[in-house]
Design a protein around this motif. Sequence first.
Motif, PDB file in Angstrom:
ATOM      1  N   THR A  90      51.556 -18.360  13.719  1.00 20.83           N
ATOM      2  CA  THR A  90      50.853 -17.114  13.417  1.00 20.83           C
ATOM      3  C   THR A  90      49.458 -17.088  14.023  1.00 20.83           C
ATOM      4  O   THR A  90      48.636 -17.956  13.741  1.00 20.83           O
ATOM      5  CB  THR A  90      50.757 -16.915  11.892  1.00 20.83           C
ATOM      6  N   ASN A  91      49.199 -16.074  14.852  1.00 18.34           N
ATOM      7  CA  ASN A  91      47.886 -15.835  15.436  1.00 18.34           C
ATOM      8  C   ASN A  91      47.575 -14.348  15.349  1.00 18.34           C
ATOM      9  O   ASN A  91      48.482 -13.514  15.416  1.00 18.34           O
ATOM     10  CB  ASN A  91      47.837 -16.294  16.894  1.00 18.34           C
ATOM     11  N   TYR A  92      46.289 -14.007  15.240  1.00 20.69           N
ATOM     12  CA  TYR A  92      45.881 -12.629  14.963  1.00 20.69           C
ATOM     13  C   TYR A  92      45.233 -11.955  16.162  1.00 20.69           C
ATOM     14  O   TYR A  92      44.648 -12.604  17.026  1.00 20.69           O
ATOM     15  CB  TYR A  92      44.918 -12.610  13.768  1.00 20.69           C
ATOM     16  N   TYR A  93      45.291 -10.606  16.164  1.00 22.43           N
ATOM     17  CA  TYR A  93      44.718  -9.797  17.236  1.00 22.43           C
ATOM     18  C   TYR A  93      44.400  -8.412  16.685  1.00 22.43           C
ATOM     19  O   TYR A  93      45.042  -7.943  15.736  1.00 22.43           O
ATOM     20  CB  TYR A  93      45.700  -9.682  18.415  1.00 22.43           C
ATOM     21  N   GLY A  94      43.360  -7.763  17.261  1.00 24.11           N
ATOM     22  CA  GLY A  94      43.028  -6.438  16.783  1.00 24.11           C
ATOM     23  C   GLY A  94      41.633  -5.992  17.178  1.00 24.11           C
ATOM     24  O   GLY A  94      41.132  -6.333  18.257  1.00 24.11           O
ATOM     25  N   LEU A  95      40.996  -5.247  16.274  1.00 28.50           N
ATOM     26  CA  LEU A  95      39.736  -4.555  16.548  1.00 28.50           C
ATOM     27  C   LEU A  95      38.512  -5.368  16.158  1.00 28.50           C
ATOM     28  O   LEU A  95      38.495  -6.022  15.116  1.00 28.50           O
ATOM     29  CB  LEU A  95      39.700  -3.238  15.781  1.00 28.50           C
ATOM     30  N   VAL A  96      37.476  -5.266  16.982  1.00 29.54           N
ATOM     31  CA  VAL A  96      36.140  -5.789  16.682  1.00 29.54           C
ATOM     32  C   VAL A  96      35.206  -4.592  16.516  1.00 29.54           C
ATOM     33  O   VAL A  96      35.300  -3.618  17.275  1.00 29.54           O
ATOM     34  CB  VAL A  96      35.637  -6.685  17.841  1.00 29.54           C
ATOM     35  N   PHE A  97      34.308  -4.642  15.538  1.00 23.51           N
ATOM     36  CA  PHE A  97      33.337  -3.558  15.371  1.00 23.51           C
ATOM     37  C   PHE A  97      32.073  -4.109  14.716  1.00 23.51           C
ATOM     38  O   PHE A  97      32.052  -5.235  14.209  1.00 23.51           O
ATOM     39  CB  PHE A  97      33.936  -2.406  14.548  1.00 23.51           C
ATOM     40  N   GLY A  98      31.001  -3.286  14.763  1.00 19.92           N
ATOM     41  CA  GLY A  98      29.721  -3.745  14.231  1.00 19.92           C
ATOM     42  C   GLY A  98      29.160  -4.928  14.976  1.00 19.92           C
ATOM     43  O   GLY A  98      28.433  -5.755  14.420  1.00 19.92           O
ATOM     44  N   ASN A 133      30.050   0.425  25.009  1.00 23.91           N
ATOM     45  CA  ASN A 133      30.839   0.924  23.880  1.00 23.91           C
ATOM     46  C   ASN A 133      30.157   0.580  22.563  1.00 23.91           C
ATOM     47  O   ASN A 133      30.432  -0.451  21.938  1.00 23.91           O
ATOM     48  CB  ASN A 133      32.243   0.325  23.917  1.00 23.91           C
ATOM     49  N   THR A 134      29.237   1.441  22.152  1.00 23.72           N
ATOM     50  CA  THR A 134      28.547   1.261  20.880  1.00 23.72           C
ATOM     51  C   THR A 134      28.726   2.514  20.023  1.00 23.72           C
ATOM     52  O   THR A 134      28.912   3.620  20.552  1.00 23.72           O
ATOM     53  CB  THR A 134      27.045   1.000  21.076  1.00 23.72           C
ATOM     54  N   ASN A 163      35.420   6.773  13.339  1.00 24.16           N
ATOM     55  CA  ASN A 163      36.769   6.206  13.292  1.00 24.16           C
ATOM     56  C   ASN A 163      37.012   5.425  14.583  1.00 24.16           C
ATOM     57  O   ASN A 163      36.839   5.972  15.680  1.00 24.16           O
ATOM     58  CB  ASN A 163      37.834   7.307  13.184  1.00 24.16           C
ATOM     59  N   LEU A 164      37.410   4.177  14.458  1.00 31.72           N
ATOM     60  CA  LEU A 164      37.752   3.325  15.593  1.00 31.72           C
ATOM     61  C   LEU A 164      39.247   3.078  15.564  1.00 31.72           C
ATOM     62  O   LEU A 164      39.808   2.769  14.504  1.00 31.72           O
ATOM     63  CB  LEU A 164      36.990   2.003  15.509  1.00 31.72           C
ATOM     64  N   GLY A 174      44.707   3.026  24.156  1.00 32.51           N
ATOM     65  CA  GLY A 174      44.073   4.012  23.286  1.00 32.51           C
ATOM     66  C   GLY A 174      42.926   3.498  22.461  1.00 32.51           C
ATOM     67  O   GLY A 174      42.740   3.923  21.310  1.00 32.51           O
ATOM     68  N   LEU A 175      42.121   2.583  23.025  1.00 32.38           N
ATOM     69  CA  LEU A 175      40.932   2.113  22.315  1.00 32.38           C
ATOM     70  C   LEU A 175      39.892   3.227  22.361  1.00 32.38           C
ATOM     71  O   LEU A 175      39.266   3.469  23.384  1.00 32.38           O
ATOM     72  CB  LEU A 175      40.397   0.840  22.950  1.00 32.38           C
ATOM     73  N   THR A 176      39.726   3.905  21.238  1.00 29.15           N
ATOM     74  CA  THR A 176      38.848   5.070  21.189  1.00 29.15           C
ATOM     75  C   THR A 176      38.050   5.086  19.899  1.00 29.15           C
ATOM     76  O   THR A 176      38.436   4.491  18.887  1.00 29.15           O
ATOM     77  CB  THR A 176      39.654   6.375  21.267  1.00 29.15           C
TER      78      THR A 176
END
Length: 208
Positions: free
Chosen positions: A90-98, A69-70, A76-77, A203-205
């Motif tokens: 409080t803890n965070y979660y989400g998208l990684v890119f680059g 997945n590159t 758009n991610l 839906g990770l696209t």
Amino acid sequence: MKRHVHIAVFALAVLAQLAAQAPAGWKVRVDRSTAASDPDGAGEIKFVTMGSGFHATNPQAAVYWNPANTVSGIYNLKGTFTLMKPSGHTNYYGLVFGGNGLEGAQQSYLYFVVAQNGTWLIKRRDGDATSTVFAKTPSDAVKKPDATGKSTNTLEVRVSADKMDFAVNGEVVHTEPKSGATAKTDGIYGIRVNHLLEVQVDGLTVSM
């Protein structure tokens, strides 16, 4: 010498164990807490295919990615994250890119994440160090846990030639120029989930 061999064997065993708990093709990198005031939970990370997406149970923080997945250039991610229950804090979660070199000592990536208190955050990772691109910021666009304890947020990173838009549930919460810490957006994309969280990812696209 024997001590070094034992350490190496132990490290390989841990890596194999983590790989066995990930869907085919996916990799896991654990980011263990070093803060005595904010320790990791007990047990092992579980990252499995569930429904049309993935389910992460994180006693420890981790990054998940598939080397296939590159993406580069303009893209758009997008991914939808359902927090299954609130954490004790409080803890965070989400998208990684680059992402680049994610298995090595010189790992680097950007990440756009949200938390149960209705805030979002953009950071960069370089090796063992992290730097804040944009500090924790509250937004009405970020959904907090409802009466069932769950919350669902769709995160997007929209990379153009000279800037990036960061959106939550379709609403742009921040625009950042592609320069300095955010100049490099080409590379691997994936998921980050901090410790003491259980999150469903759908839906990770990526689209060009």
